[in-house]
Write a protein that holds these residues in place. Structure first.
Motif, PDB file in Angstrom:
ATOM      1  N   UNK A 138      -0.306   3.706   4.014  1.00 22.72           N
ATOM      2  CA  UNK A 138      -1.415   2.827   3.365  1.00 22.72           C
ATOM      3  C   UNK A 138      -1.631   2.816   1.879  1.00 22.72           C
ATOM      4  N   UNK A 139      -1.623   4.051   1.527  1.00 19.78           N
ATOM      5  CA  UNK A 139      -1.857   4.286   0.158  1.00 19.78           C
ATOM      6  C   UNK A 139      -0.811   3.609  -0.664  1.00 19.78           C
ATOM      7  N   UNK A 140       0.601   3.872  -0.202  1.00 16.62           N
ATOM      8  CA  UNK A 140       1.947   3.365  -0.801  1.00 16.62           C
ATOM      9  C   UNK A 140       1.731   1.734  -0.730  1.00 16.62           C
ATOM     10  N   UNK A 141       1.348   1.375   0.355  1.00 15.57           N
ATOM     11  CA  UNK A 141       1.229  -0.180   0.392  1.00 15.57           C
ATOM     12  C   UNK A 141       0.147  -0.798  -0.439  1.00 15.57           C
ATOM     13  N   UNK A 142      -0.853   0.037  -0.524  1.00 14.37           N
ATOM     14  CA  UNK A 142      -2.123  -0.447  -1.687  1.00 14.37           C
ATOM     15  C   UNK A 142      -1.894  -0.469  -2.807  1.00 14.37           C
ATOM     16  N   UNK A 143      -0.705   0.504  -3.390  1.00 11.72           N
ATOM     17  CA  UNK A 143      -0.357   0.561  -4.812  1.00 11.72           C
ATOM     18  C   UNK A 143       0.612  -0.641  -4.894  1.00 11.72           C
ATOM     19  N   UNK A 144       1.462  -0.943  -4.091  1.00 11.13           N
ATOM     20  CA  UNK A 144       2.286  -2.281  -4.209  1.00 11.13           C
ATOM     21  C   UNK A 144       1.699  -3.457  -4.238  1.00 11.13           C
ATOM     22  N   UNK A 145       0.387  -3.570  -3.424  1.00 13.43           N
ATOM     23  CA  UNK A 145      -0.358  -4.716  -3.287  1.00 13.43           C
ATOM     24  C   UNK A 145      -0.934  -4.958  -4.806  1.00 13.43           C
ATOM     25  N   UNK A 146      -1.507  -3.958  -5.254  1.00 11.68           N
ATOM     26  CA  UNK A 146      -1.985  -3.959  -6.434  1.00 11.68           C
ATOM     27  C   UNK A 146      -1.180  -4.283  -7.724  1.00 11.68           C
ATOM     28  N   UNK A 147       0.302  -3.598  -7.526  1.00 16.79           N
ATOM     29  CA  UNK A 147       1.035  -3.938  -8.626  1.00 16.79           C
ATOM     30  C   UNK A 147       1.585  -5.450  -8.685  1.00 16.79           C
ATOM     31  N   UNK A 148       1.567  -6.060  -7.524  1.00 16.24           N
ATOM     32  CA  UNK A 148       1.901  -7.524  -7.417  1.00 16.24           C
ATOM     33  C   UNK A 148       0.883  -8.449  -7.558  1.00 16.24           C
ATOM     34  N   UNK A 149      -0.374  -7.936  -7.710  1.00 15.60           N
ATOM     35  CA  UNK A 149      -1.532  -8.790  -7.750  1.00 15.60           C
ATOM     36  C   UNK A 149      -1.725  -9.551  -6.426  1.00 15.60           C
ATOM     37  N   UNK A 150      -1.508  -8.885  -5.419  1.00 16.23           N
ATOM     38  CA  UNK A 150      -1.757  -9.313  -4.075  1.00 16.23           C
ATOM     39  C   UNK A 150      -3.089  -8.823  -3.237  1.00 16.23           C
ATOM     40  N   UNK A 151      -3.660  -7.797  -3.800  1.00 10.35           N
ATOM     41  CA  UNK A 151      -4.818  -7.242  -3.154  1.00 10.35           C
ATOM     42  C   UNK A 151      -5.903  -8.434  -2.779  1.00 10.35           C
TER      43      UNK A 151
END
Ligand SMILES: Nc1ncnc2c1ncn2[C@@H]1O[C@H](COP(=O)(O)OP(=O)(O)OP(=O)(O)O)[C@@H](O)[C@H]1O
Ligand SMILES: [Mg+2]
Length: 282
Positions: A138-151
């Motif tokens: 979940x932590x990795x997924x959240x980092x990627x969501x943030x990086x791609x402005x998808x949060x």
């Protein structure tokens, strides 16, 4: 060709040397040599049928070429596709293979599956090791969501999101697997100009943030000129150029190879037919 001296060749994370691939009498790749370094975005360009996707299939172990393919000093020749994927060679797919009813976060979590270390029993019993692993995914997924402005979209089903966003989610699916090198085959296919710019921004930002080598097949020369560090050109399975974008796109042989295959104007040459939409994985 650049990278010819021994010192720069040693710096390549992923390197192909004299790769040759034949299908019956057809020479698909004719002694292709290329390399990509850490933190480098290498665009692989060339007309339809030049052999670009075949290079990805050779790297991924789907095709069996002759020659050398080395990744971080280990030969990939003869390895199975699953073993190669496990070594950290990630690939984006043209049709993002998203699950429309699942939300964005869940789609990225599914893509983390190949990182799952806990056994089914451990997960069922919710042993601490399995719970720790879930939290890590979940932590990795959240980092990627943030990086791609998808949060802000993470809770929405992907099926209802615009195609351009779905492509970015597809890019995210490749990133959550924490690849050591990323292969992208025409990620911009089917996107509008605005969506392409958005995708280019994220590819460039992810490259800078993650510092991994990226090999990128692309027909949109404006995108390539904007973000590629270097370009390698294939024509009929042969390498005809390698170097910085401004140099390569000015090369008359490259312009000639593209005649009749792209709508873009390359070094003043106005040319013809649009690229067809691809339906194969990229
Ligand atoms: N499995 C296969 N069997 C037979 N021929 C193949 C196979 N895969 C690729 N080829 C041939 O190899 C050549 C290169 O194909 P490839 O798909 O690598 O080109 P490409 O540069 O990716 O083209 P495009 O820009 O259209 O995607 C083509 O002539 C293609 O028909
Ligand atoms: Mg292709």
């Amino acid at each position: 060709m650049r990278g010819a001296d021994a010192r720069s060749e040693q710096m390549y994370d992923l390197e192909l040397k004299d790769v040759e691939l034949h299908f019956g009498g057809l020479v698909v790749l004719n002694r292709v040599s290329l390399g990509v370094r850490s933190g480098e975005l290498l665009a692989l360009i060339g007309p339809n049928g030049a052999g670009k996707t075949s290079i990805f299939n050779c790297i991924s172990g789907i095709y069996r070429p002759s020659g050398q393919i080395d990744f971080l000093g280990t030969s990939l020749i003869g390895k199975k596709p699953s073993a190669i994927a496990e070594m950290g060679i990630g690939r984006t797919f043209q049709h993002a293979e998203l699950i429309p009813r699942m939300n964005v976060r869940e789609n990225l979590l599914v893509a983390r599956h190949n990182h799952l270390k806990a056994t089914l029993a451990e997960q069922w019993l919710r042993l601490p090791s399995a719970r720790r692993e879930e939290a890590e995914h979940l932590a990795v997924v959240n980092v990627v969501l943030e990086m791609l402005s998808l949060t802000h979209l993470a809770h929405l089903p992907v099926g209802g999101l615009p195609f351009g966003i779905q492509k970015i989610i597809g890019f995210g699916r490749a990133l959550v697997a924490e690849p050591k090198v990323l292969l992208m085959d025409e990620p911009s296919a089917g996107l509008t100009q605005e969506e392409r710019e958005e995708l280019a921004y994220h590819i460039d930002a992810a490259k800078k943030q993650l510092g991994i080598p990226m090999l990128w097949i692309e027909h949109d020369m404006e995108m390539v000129a904007a973000i590629a560090d270097r370009i390698h050109v294939l024509d009929y399975g042969r390498s005809i150029g390698d170097g910085p974008p401004d140099e390569v796109l000015d090369n008359p042989e490259v312009v000639r190879a593209y005649l009749g295959t792209t709508q873009l104007t390359l070094a003043g040459a106005d040319v013809a037919a649009p690229q067809e939409e691809r339906v194969t994985p990229v």
